[in-house]
Scaffold this motif. Structure first.
Motif, mmCIF file in Angstrom:
data_model
loop_
_atom_site.group_PDB
_atom_site.id
_atom_site.type_symbol
_atom_site.label_atom_id
_atom_site.label_comp_id
_atom_site.label_asym_id
_atom_site.label_seq_id
_atom_site.Cartn_x
_atom_site.Cartn_y
_atom_site.Cartn_z
ATOM 1 N N LEU A 155 0.838 -1.208 0.000
ATOM 2 C CA LEU A 155 0.000 0.000 0.000
ATOM 3 C C LEU A 155 0.869 1.253 0.000
ATOM 4 C CD1 LEU A 155 -3.226 0.518 2.032
ATOM 5 C CD2 LEU A 155 -1.481 2.290 2.064
ATOM 6 N N PHE A 156 1.923 1.256 0.830
ATOM 7 C CA PHE A 156 2.832 2.406 0.846
ATOM 8 C C PHE A 156 3.567 2.552 -0.478
ATOM 9 C CE2 PHE A 156 2.943 4.567 4.851
ATOM 10 C CZ PHE A 156 2.359 3.682 5.758
ATOM 11 N N ALA A 157 3.970 1.442 -1.088
ATOM 12 C CA ALA A 157 4.684 1.512 -2.364
ATOM 13 C C ALA A 157 3.794 2.090 -3.458
ATOM 14 C CB ALA A 157 5.170 0.117 -2.766
ATOM 15 N N ILE A 158 2.531 1.685 -3.454
ATOM 16 C CA ILE A 158 1.592 2.213 -4.456
ATOM 17 C C ILE A 158 1.414 3.712 -4.272
ATOM 18 C CG2 ILE A 158 -0.813 2.164 -5.232
ATOM 19 C CD1 ILE A 158 -0.805 -0.850 -4.406
ATOM 20 N N LEU A 159 1.245 4.144 -3.028
ATOM 21 C CA LEU A 159 1.060 5.577 -2.768
ATOM 22 C C LEU A 159 2.325 6.360 -3.101
ATOM 23 C CD1 LEU A 159 -0.850 5.417 0.651
ATOM 24 C CD2 LEU A 159 -1.802 6.125 -1.558
ATOM 25 N N ALA A 160 3.489 5.831 -2.740
ATOM 26 C CA ALA A 160 4.748 6.549 -2.964
ATOM 27 C C ALA A 160 5.020 6.772 -4.442
ATOM 28 C CB ALA A 160 5.913 5.786 -2.326
ATOM 29 N N THR A 161 4.583 5.850 -5.298
ATOM 30 C CA THR A 161 4.843 5.960 -6.738
ATOM 31 C C THR A 161 3.690 6.598 -7.493
ATOM 32 O OG1 THR A 161 4.031 3.697 -7.052
ATOM 33 C CG2 THR A 161 6.407 3.987 -6.754
ATOM 34 N N ALA A 162 2.590 6.919 -6.796
ATOM 35 C CA ALA A 162 1.437 7.565 -7.438
ATOM 36 C C ALA A 162 1.659 9.069 -7.524
ATOM 37 C CB ALA A 162 0.159 7.271 -6.652
ATOM 38 N N PRO A 163 1.060 9.753 -8.509
ATOM 39 C CA PRO A 163 1.194 11.205 -8.604
ATOM 40 C C PRO A 163 0.726 11.883 -7.324
ATOM 41 C CG PRO A 163 0.216 10.317 -10.599
ATOM 42 C CD PRO A 163 0.257 9.194 -9.608
ATOM 43 N N ASN A 164 1.560 12.732 -6.787
ATOM 44 C CA ASN A 164 1.264 13.485 -5.565
ATOM 45 C C ASN A 164 0.984 12.583 -4.364
ATOM 46 O OD1 ASN A 164 1.375 16.024 -6.969
ATOM 47 N ND2 ASN A 164 -0.667 15.556 -7.773
ATOM 48 N N GLY A 165 1.401 11.321 -4.453
ATOM 49 C CA GLY A 165 1.202 10.413 -3.340
ATOM 50 C C GLY A 165 -0.252 10.058 -3.077
ATOM 51 N N ARG A 166 -1.118 10.211 -4.077
ATOM 52 C CA ARG A 166 -2.556 10.032 -3.871
ATOM 53 C C ARG A 166 -3.085 8.863 -4.689
ATOM 54 N NH1 ARG A 166 -4.878 16.036 -4.884
ATOM 55 N NH2 ARG A 166 -6.851 14.889 -4.858
ATOM 56 N N ALA A 167 -3.992 8.091 -4.094
ATOM 57 C CA ALA A 167 -4.703 7.030 -4.818
ATOM 58 C C ALA A 167 -6.093 6.897 -4.213
ATOM 59 C CB ALA A 167 -3.961 5.699 -4.708
ATOM 60 N N THR A 168 -7.059 6.600 -5.044
ATOM 61 C CA THR A 168 -8.418 6.441 -4.536
ATOM 62 C C THR A 168 -8.514 5.134 -3.754
ATOM 63 O OG1 THR A 168 -9.240 5.257 -6.484
ATOM 64 C CG2 THR A 168 -9.349 7.668 -6.525
ATOM 65 N N ARG A 169 -9.477 5.089 -2.872
ATOM 66 C CA ARG A 169 -9.714 3.861 -2.128
ATOM 67 C C ARG A 169 -10.077 2.713 -3.073
ATOM 68 N NH1 ARG A 169 -10.842 3.976 3.485
ATOM 69 N NH2 ARG A 169 -10.448 6.021 4.421
ATOM 70 N N THR A 170 -10.861 3.043 -4.110
ATOM 71 C CA THR A 170 -11.256 2.015 -5.072
ATOM 72 C C THR A 170 -10.033 1.406 -5.755
ATOM 73 O OG1 THR A 170 -13.367 3.098 -5.466
ATOM 74 C CG2 THR A 170 -12.597 1.577 -7.165
ATOM 75 N N HIS A 171 -9.093 2.263 -6.154
ATOM 76 C CA HIS A 171 -7.882 1.764 -6.820
ATOM 77 C C HIS A 171 -7.079 0.870 -5.886
ATOM 78 C CE1 HIS A 171 -4.478 1.615 -9.467
ATOM 79 N NE2 HIS A 171 -3.695 2.212 -8.586
ATOM 80 N N LEU A 172 -6.917 1.284 -4.644
ATOM 81 C CA LEU A 172 -6.160 0.481 -3.682
ATOM 82 C C LEU A 172 -6.848 -0.862 -3.422
ATOM 83 C CD1 LEU A 172 -5.197 3.332 -1.204
ATOM 84 C CD2 LEU A 172 -3.624 2.073 -2.675
ATOM 85 N N GLN A 173 -8.185 -0.821 -3.309
ATOM 86 C CA GLN A 173 -8.925 -2.068 -3.106
ATOM 87 C C GLN A 173 -8.736 -3.024 -4.280
ATOM 88 O OE1 GLN A 173 -12.357 0.543 -0.960
ATOM 89 N NE2 GLN A 173 -13.055 -1.070 -2.318
ATOM 90 N N GLN A 174 -8.807 -2.481 -5.498
ATOM 91 C CA GLN A 174 -8.654 -3.332 -6.679
ATOM 92 C C GLN A 174 -7.243 -3.897 -6.780
ATOM 93 O OE1 GLN A 174 -9.894 -0.600 -9.712
ATOM 94 N NE2 GLN A 174 -12.047 -1.223 -9.604
ATOM 95 N N MET A 175 -6.256 -3.114 -6.385
ATOM 96 C CA MET A 175 -4.863 -3.561 -6.477
ATOM 97 C C MET A 175 -4.536 -4.645 -5.449
ATOM 98 S SD MET A 175 -2.937 -1.919 -8.800
ATOM 99 C CE MET A 175 -1.289 -1.562 -8.202
ATOM 100 N N LEU A 176 -5.055 -4.509 -4.233
ATOM 101 C CA LEU A 176 -4.609 -5.367 -3.131
ATOM 102 C C LEU A 176 -5.660 -6.361 -2.649
ATOM 103 C CD1 LEU A 176 -2.687 -2.638 -1.101
ATOM 104 C CD2 LEU A 176 -1.731 -4.350 -2.647
ATOM 105 N N TRP A 177 -6.926 -6.068 -2.919
ATOM 106 C CA TRP A 177 -7.989 -6.973 -2.481
ATOM 107 C C TRP A 177 -8.983 -7.179 -3.623
ATOM 108 C CZ3 TRP A 177 -6.277 -2.925 0.685
ATOM 109 C CH2 TRP A 177 -5.550 -3.331 1.821
ATOM 110 N N GLY A 178 -8.459 -7.347 -4.825
ATOM 111 C CA GLY A 178 -9.295 -7.432 -6.009
ATOM 112 C C GLY A 178 -10.219 -8.631 -6.023
#
Length: 554
Positions: A39-62
């Protein structure tokens, strides 16, 4: 600016080699869970350190249900807060109902690129996560900016870059030099409204032209793919303008144009020269990109040809080209995954797949369109074009005019000159029988984008707006104008046959209906009535009445 350059670091993340996430203040702990670190790696590499909850859910708990994914994300954030301690957690993590933000000014990115693979050993059996991780491993340059300026590499360009040089005076006076500079600036402004080219600032082109106009200097110093240059000659009251559009890589002239007029003609704001030049540039770049991709393998297509070629083939609306266009757009995304517009264009592909009757799985394509715009807005939440495409998806596929309207309004707050947004807002009004607002919006769209290389689409949607006002002749005029440039757009054919039917020109209406069925062999009036967002309104009912009458008479 390098991550953590301002203020005190509260958190350290190691991305290459073994992934480590730990607090740096006294008493802070370390994050140990695999998905928590991811989760931290996804946020760190995302623009401005931001990701939607939906995107994080799909990436890690799809593989979980939507509600299950939400619960898992909330539980992960709670575990992270417990591991790091409240002080560090609240310093670096800012959650809202919609998104999670990591404050990169408080984060130290440790280690060095190349010292181990990206997130080495961090295995999570989720397809979306694995695709994202593997894509960065294949091209780690895209995140080198996190490690400071010495590792930064230029962003890959998936849009062709164009420079507009001031027109040089061959014969004339000082005022003609001012005219040459002003015309170049106007052309530059008009071109910059396009989402399919990157236009070099007029100031940069002017500065270069003041010292040198050698093509190799233009190519190397401005890093462009195409260049417009030209000359002015004064002959009495007449001003003769010659313009050449060049491939900056090899000097090949793609087209040349000659214009004659007075000073008043050129500065009227409705100059034929400006209109024709901008239009010709758009057509030439699109055509050249499509030709370039013919019979080439995807890996052999140059970056700057990819997106415009993909969009160009999408708009050809031939099934073979349409299928190919998705692969080209996806290749553009693979090469430059942080290009928000590329994801938005992919959403448009799915919209057209459904609306042209080519979808083999309507529900899946609808979801794919929504996912693509969500990803685009994860990358750039304030991108007017991506917001426009999100509104388009919500309106045309999901029949959510409330969400569509919110996206359009947000887009126009960011960029009041987003022509496509005005156009799609007009479509939204038309579908909901708001005729006056529909016509006002499409007129604004056409004024802002008079030279779009895919102008047939603007005329098609304008025809729809006039249908909502039951101004049949004007609807017909715009539909026919659109079909002269692209006779494969089934929405335009529906607008045309409806206008013809209402005007009592039944033979022509039947002929158009037959053309519609040839273009869309599986077309069904009942399917249109069941799925089209305007079907419950007067605008849609007028179309349905015409379709049923023509079907019965056939």
């Amino acid at each position: 600016m390098r991550s953590g350059e301002l203020g005190t670091h509260s958190l350290e993340i190691t991305l290459f080699g073994a992934c480590i996430v730990r607090g740096l203040t006294a008493g802070a702990g370390e994050v140990t869970g695999a998905k928590h670190k991811a989760l931290f790696a996804i946020l760190a590499t995302a623009p401005n350190g931001r990701a939607t909850r939906t995107h994080l859910q799909q990436m890690l708990w799809g593989m979980s249900s939507y509600d299950g994914g939400q619960q898992s994300l909330r539980r992960a954030l709670s575990d992270i807060k417990r591991a790091l301690g409240s002080e560090v957690y609240e310093d670096v993590i800012a959650p809202t109902n919609a998104e999670i933000k990591l404050d990169m000014s408080k984060v130290k990115v440790a280690g060095q690129p190349g010292r181990g693979s990206f997130l080495e050993g961090l295995s999570i059996p989720e397809a979306a996560y694995e695709a994202w991780r593997d894509q960065i491993r294949a091209n780690p340059d895209q995140i080198f900016a996190l490690f400071g300026p010495t590792h930064t590499t230029p962003t890959q360009a998936v849009l062709p870059a164009v420079s507009i040089l001031p027109f040089r005076v061959v014969i004339g006076e000082e005022q003609h030099g001012v005219l040459g500079d002003w015309l170049a600036e106007q052309i530059c402004r008009s071109m910059s409204r396009s989402r399919l080219v990157a236009v070099i600032s007029h100031m940069s082109a002017r500065n270069l032209a003041s010292t040198s106009v050698a093509l190799e200097d233009v190519r190397e110093k401005l890093a462009v793919d195409y260049c417009l240059s030209g000359s002015i000659r004064a002959a009495g009251d007449k001003i003769l303008l010659d313009a050449d559009f060049l491939d900056a890589r090899n000097g090949r002239i793609l087209w040349t144009r000659h214009f004659e007029g007075t000073m008043a003609d050129y500065i009227s704001g409705e100059s034929e020269a400006e209109y024709e030049i901008v239009s010709a540039i758009g057509r030439a770049i699109a055509s050249e990109a499509i030709q370039h991709t013919a019979k080439r393998r995807l890996k052999d297509i140059e970056d700057h040809h990819l997106l415009i070629a993909g969009v160009g083939k999408l708009h050809q609306l031939r099934f073979s080209s349409f299928v190919e266009s998705r692969e080209i757009i996806k290749e553009a995304i693979r090469r430059a995954p942080q290009t928000a517009e590329a994801h938005a264009w992919l959403a448009d592909w799915y919209v057209k797949s459904v609306f042209n009757g080519w979808s083999t799985d309507r529900a899946q394509d609808m979801q794919q369109a929504k996912d693509a715009t969500a990803r685009a807005l994860d990358i750039d939440p304030e991108n007017a074009f991506c917001l426009t495409m999100d509104g388009t998806v919500q309106n045309t596929l999901w029949t959510r005019p409330d969400l569509a309207s919110a996206s359009f309004e947000h887009a126009l707050t960011i960029n009041p000159n987003e022509a496509l947004c005005h156009l799609q807002k007009g479509v939204l009004h038309a579908f909901n029988d708001e005729a006056d607002a529909a016509i006002e919006s499409v007129r604004t769209a056409n004024r802002l984008s008079p030279t779009d290389p895919f102008g047939y689409f603007y005329n098609s949607m304008t025809a729809t707006a006039y249908l909502s006002s039951e101004r049949w002749q004007e609807a017909l005029d715009h539909a026919e104008h659109s079909l002269r440039h692209n006779d494969r757009h089934t929405s335009t054919l529906r607008a045309k046959l409806t206008a013809l039917y209402r005007l009592g020109r039944l033979d022509e209406a039947r002929e158009t209906f037959e053309q519609l069925k040839r273009r869309e062999p599986d077309f069904s009036v009942e399917a249109y009535a069941a799925h089209h967002p305007a079907a419950a309104f007067r605008t849609g009912q007028n179309v349905i009445e015409a379709l049923r009458a023509l079907e019965a008479s056939g």
